[in-house]
Write a protein that holds these residues in place. Structure first.
Motif, PDB file in Angstrom:
ATOM      1  N   UNK A  89       0.803  -1.214   0.000  1.00  0.00           N
ATOM      2  CA  UNK A  89       0.000   0.000   0.000  1.00  0.00           C
ATOM      3  C   UNK A  89       0.835   1.261   0.000  1.00  0.00           C
ATOM      4  N   UNK A  90       1.994   1.211  -0.653  1.00  0.00           N
ATOM      5  CA  UNK A  90       2.868   2.374  -0.729  1.00  0.00           C
ATOM      6  C   UNK A  90       3.707   2.616   0.511  1.00  0.00           C
ATOM      7  N   UNK A  91       3.584   1.767   1.526  1.00  0.00           N
ATOM      8  CA  UNK A  91       4.329   1.922   2.776  1.00  0.00           C
ATOM      9  C   UNK A  91       5.317   0.779   2.966  1.00  0.00           C
ATOM     10  N   UNK A  92       6.437   1.078   3.584  1.00  0.00           N
ATOM     11  CA  UNK A  92       7.389   0.026   3.953  1.00  0.00           C
ATOM     12  C   UNK A  92       6.794  -0.711   5.159  1.00  0.00           C
ATOM     13  N   UNK A  93       6.623  -2.020   5.041  1.00  0.00           N
ATOM     14  CA  UNK A  93       6.056  -2.804   6.143  1.00  0.00           C
ATOM     15  C   UNK A  93       7.097  -3.711   6.804  1.00  0.00           C
ATOM     16  N   UNK A  94       8.200  -3.948   6.122  1.00  0.00           N
ATOM     17  CA  UNK A  94       9.274  -4.758   6.684  1.00  0.00           C
ATOM     18  C   UNK A  94      10.561  -4.371   5.981  1.00  0.00           C
ATOM     19  N   UNK A  95      11.669  -4.425   6.731  1.00  0.00           N
ATOM     20  CA  UNK A  95      12.961  -4.095   6.153  1.00  0.00           C
ATOM     21  C   UNK A  95      14.032  -5.011   6.750  1.00  0.00           C
ATOM     22  N   UNK A  96      14.865  -5.557   5.866  1.00  0.00           N
ATOM     23  CA  UNK A  96      15.989  -6.393   6.271  1.00  0.00           C
ATOM     24  C   UNK A  96      17.277  -5.692   5.866  1.00  0.00           C
ATOM     25  N   UNK A  97      18.264  -5.692   6.770  1.00  0.00           N
ATOM     26  CA  UNK A  97      19.588  -5.157   6.443  1.00  0.00           C
ATOM     27  C   UNK A  97      20.631  -6.195   6.823  1.00  0.00           C
ATOM     28  N   UNK A  98      21.408  -6.580   5.831  1.00  0.00           N
ATOM     29  CA  UNK A  98      22.530  -7.498   6.020  1.00  0.00           C
ATOM     30  C   UNK A  98      23.797  -6.715   5.680  1.00  0.00           C
ATOM     31  N   UNK A  99      24.580  -6.295   6.676  1.00  0.00           N
ATOM     32  CA  UNK A  99      25.730  -5.434   6.389  1.00  0.00           C
ATOM     33  C   UNK A  99      26.965  -6.150   5.845  1.00  0.00           C
ATOM     34  N   UNK A 100      27.014  -7.457   5.917  1.00  0.00           N
ATOM     35  CA  UNK A 100      28.174  -8.205   5.412  1.00  0.00           C
ATOM     36  C   UNK A 100      27.705  -9.494   4.764  1.00  0.00           C
ATOM     37  N   UNK A 101      26.915  -9.364   3.709  1.00  0.00           N
ATOM     38  CA  UNK A 101      26.344 -10.527   3.040  1.00  0.00           C
ATOM     39  C   UNK A 101      27.263 -11.022   1.928  1.00  0.00           C
ATOM     40  N   UNK A 102      27.172 -12.318   1.686  1.00  0.00           N
ATOM     41  CA  UNK A 102      27.882 -12.908   0.559  1.00  0.00           C
ATOM     42  C   UNK A 102      26.923 -13.829  -0.177  1.00  0.00           C
ATOM     43  N   UNK A 103      27.229 -14.135  -1.427  1.00  0.00           N
ATOM     44  CA  UNK A 103      26.368 -14.976  -2.251  1.00  0.00           C
ATOM     45  C   UNK A 103      26.687 -16.441  -1.974  1.00  0.00           C
ATOM     46  N   UNK A 104      25.682 -17.170  -1.508  1.00  0.00           N
ATOM     47  CA  UNK A 104      25.818 -18.626  -1.323  1.00  0.00           C
ATOM     48  C   UNK A 104      25.548 -19.343  -2.634  1.00  0.00           C
ATOM     49  N   UNK A 105      24.460 -18.956  -3.288  1.00  0.00           N
ATOM     50  CA  UNK A 105      24.055 -19.563  -4.559  1.00  0.00           C
ATOM     51  C   UNK A 105      23.404 -18.500  -5.428  1.00  0.00           C
ATOM     52  N   UNK A 106      23.629 -18.612  -6.721  1.00  0.00           N
ATOM     53  CA  UNK A 106      22.976 -17.729  -7.683  1.00  0.00           C
ATOM     54  C   UNK A 106      22.645 -18.548  -8.923  1.00  0.00           C
ATOM     55  N   UNK A 107      21.393 -18.496  -9.357  1.00  0.00           N
ATOM     56  CA  UNK A 107      20.992 -19.201 -10.579  1.00  0.00           C
ATOM     57  C   UNK A 107      20.175 -18.278 -11.468  1.00  0.00           C
ATOM     58  N   UNK A 108      20.301 -18.500 -12.764  1.00  0.00           N
ATOM     59  CA  UNK A 108      19.472 -17.822 -13.757  1.00  0.00           C
ATOM     60  C   UNK A 108      18.755 -18.888 -14.562  1.00  0.00           C
ATOM     61  N   UNK A 109      17.474 -18.667 -14.785  1.00  0.00           N
ATOM     62  CA  UNK A 109      16.666 -19.585 -15.581  1.00  0.00           C
ATOM     63  C   UNK A 109      16.193 -18.820 -16.817  1.00  0.00           C
ATOM     64  N   UNK A 110      16.680 -19.235 -17.963  1.00  0.00           N
ATOM     65  CA  UNK A 110      16.363 -18.566 -19.224  1.00  0.00           C
ATOM     66  C   UNK A 110      15.744 -19.583 -20.173  1.00  0.00           C
ATOM     67  N   UNK A 132      24.715  -8.210  13.621  1.00  0.00           N
ATOM     68  CA  UNK A 132      24.530  -6.919  12.949  1.00  0.00           C
ATOM     69  C   UNK A 132      23.353  -6.908  11.971  1.00  0.00           C
ATOM     70  N   UNK A 133      22.733  -8.057  11.720  1.00  0.00           N
ATOM     71  CA  UNK A 133      21.556  -8.115  10.846  1.00  0.00           C
ATOM     72  C   UNK A 133      20.428  -7.352  11.519  1.00  0.00           C
ATOM     73  N   UNK A 134      19.716  -6.538  10.736  1.00  0.00           N
ATOM     74  CA  UNK A 134      18.585  -5.769  11.259  1.00  0.00           C
ATOM     75  C   UNK A 134      17.303  -6.207  10.577  1.00  0.00           C
ATOM     76  N   UNK A 135      16.285  -6.434  11.384  1.00  0.00           N
ATOM     77  CA  UNK A 135      14.946  -6.737  10.904  1.00  0.00           C
ATOM     78  C   UNK A 135      14.010  -5.748  11.549  1.00  0.00           C
ATOM     79  N   UNK A 136      13.337  -4.940  10.722  1.00  0.00           N
ATOM     80  CA  UNK A 136      12.449  -3.913  11.244  1.00  0.00           C
ATOM     81  C   UNK A 136      11.067  -4.067  10.634  1.00  0.00           C
TER      82      UNK A 136
END
Length: 141
Positions: A89-110, A132-136
């Motif tokens: 509804x145009x409002x932020x209802x949840x926010x996640x912040x990961x200050x030191x994230x890395x990629x575990x897996x990445x896939x593309x389906x084409x 340090x992870x933030x969940x708001x």
């Protein structure tokens, strides 16, 4: 409901509601334990569309995601700051912040039937910085 994602560090990338189609927050503890474990992993699963731009009018940020997933651990920008916002509804209802994230897996389906690809990315917070992870939520207008 929509999703926004901003990744900073290295080459910055932003995705809006037109790209991100799903977000899953995962708090992962070992399954073979009889008590609350301190061995906690915090994961984000982000899925979205790959919108190809034939004239390069719009930069395809998923190329940077794929390159980030290939980055070796000895590179300082293999860890990046990730912020994901859930919009309703145009409002932020949840926010996640990961200050030191890395990629575990990445896939593309084409495929050649739909003309639009999809990607799935699993991000994990660096274990020694899990606190340090933030969940708001419950944002005021």
């Amino acid at each position: 409901m929509g999703f926004r994602c901003k990744i900073t560090g290295g080459k910055d990338v932003e995705f809006d509601e037109g790209i991100i189609t799903g977000v899953e927050f995962i708090s992962d503890t070992p399954d073979a334990t009889n008590a609350r474990s301190s061995d906690l992993g915090v994961i984000l699963k982000i899925t979205g569309r790959i919108n190809f731009s034939l004239g390069a009018e719009i930069e395809d940020g998923t190329v940077e995601l794929a390159n980030w997933s290939l980055m070796p651990s000895d590179k300082s920008d293999c860890y990046r700051d990730v912020q994901v916002q859930i919009i309703n509804g145009g409002q932020i209802v949840r926010q996640y912040k990961y200050p030191n994230a890395f990629v575990m897996d990445y896939t593309e389906d084409l495929n050649d039937e739909e003309g639009v690809g999809t990607f799935t990315m699993l991000l994990k917070q660096k274990k020694d910085l899990t606190a340090k992870v933030e969940l708001k939520g419950n944002f005021e207008e």
